[in-house]
Design a protein around this motif. Structure first.
Motif, PDB file in Angstrom:
ATOM      1  N   LYS A 122      27.177  14.325  19.210  1.00 39.44           N
ATOM      2  CA  LYS A 122      26.253  13.902  18.157  1.00 39.44           C
ATOM      3  C   LYS A 122      25.097  13.144  18.785  1.00 39.44           C
ATOM      4  O   LYS A 122      25.302  12.246  19.603  1.00 39.44           O
ATOM      5  CB  LYS A 122      26.950  13.012  17.131  1.00 39.44           C
ATOM      6  N   THR A 160      21.139  18.758   9.502  1.00 38.55           N
ATOM      7  CA  THR A 160      21.228  18.445   8.076  1.00 38.55           C
ATOM      8  C   THR A 160      21.423  16.939   7.930  1.00 38.55           C
ATOM      9  O   THR A 160      21.019  16.357   6.948  1.00 38.55           O
ATOM     10  CB  THR A 160      22.380  19.204   7.389  1.00 38.55           C
ATOM     11  N   ASP A 161      22.054  16.344   8.924  1.00 40.14           N
ATOM     12  CA  ASP A 161      22.218  14.896   9.004  1.00 40.14           C
ATOM     13  C   ASP A 161      21.440  14.445  10.241  1.00 40.14           C
ATOM     14  O   ASP A 161      21.699  14.929  11.348  1.00 40.14           O
ATOM     15  CB  ASP A 161      23.704  14.558   9.140  1.00 40.14           C
ATOM     16  N   GLU A 163      21.665  12.086  12.021  1.00 40.72           N
ATOM     17  CA  GLU A 163      22.529  11.506  13.051  1.00 40.72           C
ATOM     18  C   GLU A 163      23.233  12.593  13.879  1.00 40.72           C
ATOM     19  O   GLU A 163      24.044  12.284  14.743  1.00 40.72           O
ATOM     20  CB  GLU A 163      23.567  10.566  12.421  1.00 40.72           C
ATOM     21  N   ASP A 164      22.934  13.866  13.593  1.00 39.41           N
ATOM     22  CA  ASP A 164      23.548  14.978  14.311  1.00 39.41           C
ATOM     23  C   ASP A 164      22.476  16.038  14.607  1.00 39.41           C
ATOM     24  O   ASP A 164      22.464  17.121  14.028  1.00 39.41           O
ATOM     25  CB  ASP A 164      24.697  15.573  13.476  1.00 39.41           C
TER      26      ASP A 164
END
Length: 183
Positions: A122, A160-161, A163-164
């Motif tokens: 991540k 989509t996030d 943080e990833d």
């Protein structure tokens, strides 16, 4: 020379008039009441905007005139990242070799390095900010927005996030085949 309809005479004031269409339905009394209301609204004094800009955006602030906010305030450097893995090229050397021309390319290069050279599962804005610092690059004023811009404008990153974050095929190809070629 004749003037076109949309050209104004030099020094002439400009005006803008908006005409509207209204459809009223009901019995005679309600229609008459609606017409009286519209007539009273139309007979109110005209509001003149004297400081209107040439582009018509009188109420928009100019960029940079708002309250100054640290957009990276919630991000903390990630302490346990090893940007100098044994047997592999260090991040600083990698970024220097790729010589990014702007923040978007630098963000791509750092995400590529962390994904492909370090094998991180991540990658988020704090990782990217830490990588900028390690590479000796100026940290963008808004790291999250820089990452979003790379995704939206260049399609080099995907998530989509936030943080990833991952590199796309286009991003991988740009780093591997175009960056650092010295145009």
């Amino acid at each position: 020379m004749a003037r076109r309809n949309n050209e104004t005479a030099p020094g002439a004031d400009k005006a803008k008039v908006r005409v509207f269409f209204a459809e009223v339905e009901g019995n005679n009394e309600s229609v008459q009441e609606a017409l009286k209301t519209m007539l009273s609204a139309m007979s109110r004094p005209v509001r003149v905007i004297s400081e209107q800009k040439a582009n018509g955006n009188a109420f928009l602030l100019q960029q940079g005139t708002g309250k100054k906010v640290d957009r990276n305030a919630g991000l903390n450097l990630v302490p346990d990242l090893n940007f100098r893995p044994t047997g592999k090229q260090a991040l600083r050397e990698f970024v220097e070799e790729k010589s990014p021309k702007n923040d978007l390319e630098a963000a791509l290069a750092t995400v590529y390095y962390m994904q492909h050279h370090m094998g991180l599962a991540k990658i988020g804005p704090a990782h990217v900010m830490t990588a900028f610092k390690e590479a000796g690059k100026a940290i963008p004023v808004d790291v999250k927005q820089t990452i979003r811009n790379v995704k939206k404008l260049k399609i080099w990153l995907n998530f989509t996030d936030i943080e990833d974050v991952r590199t796309t095929t286009q991003g991988d190809n740009f780093v591997e085949h175009e960056m650092g070629k010295g145009e």
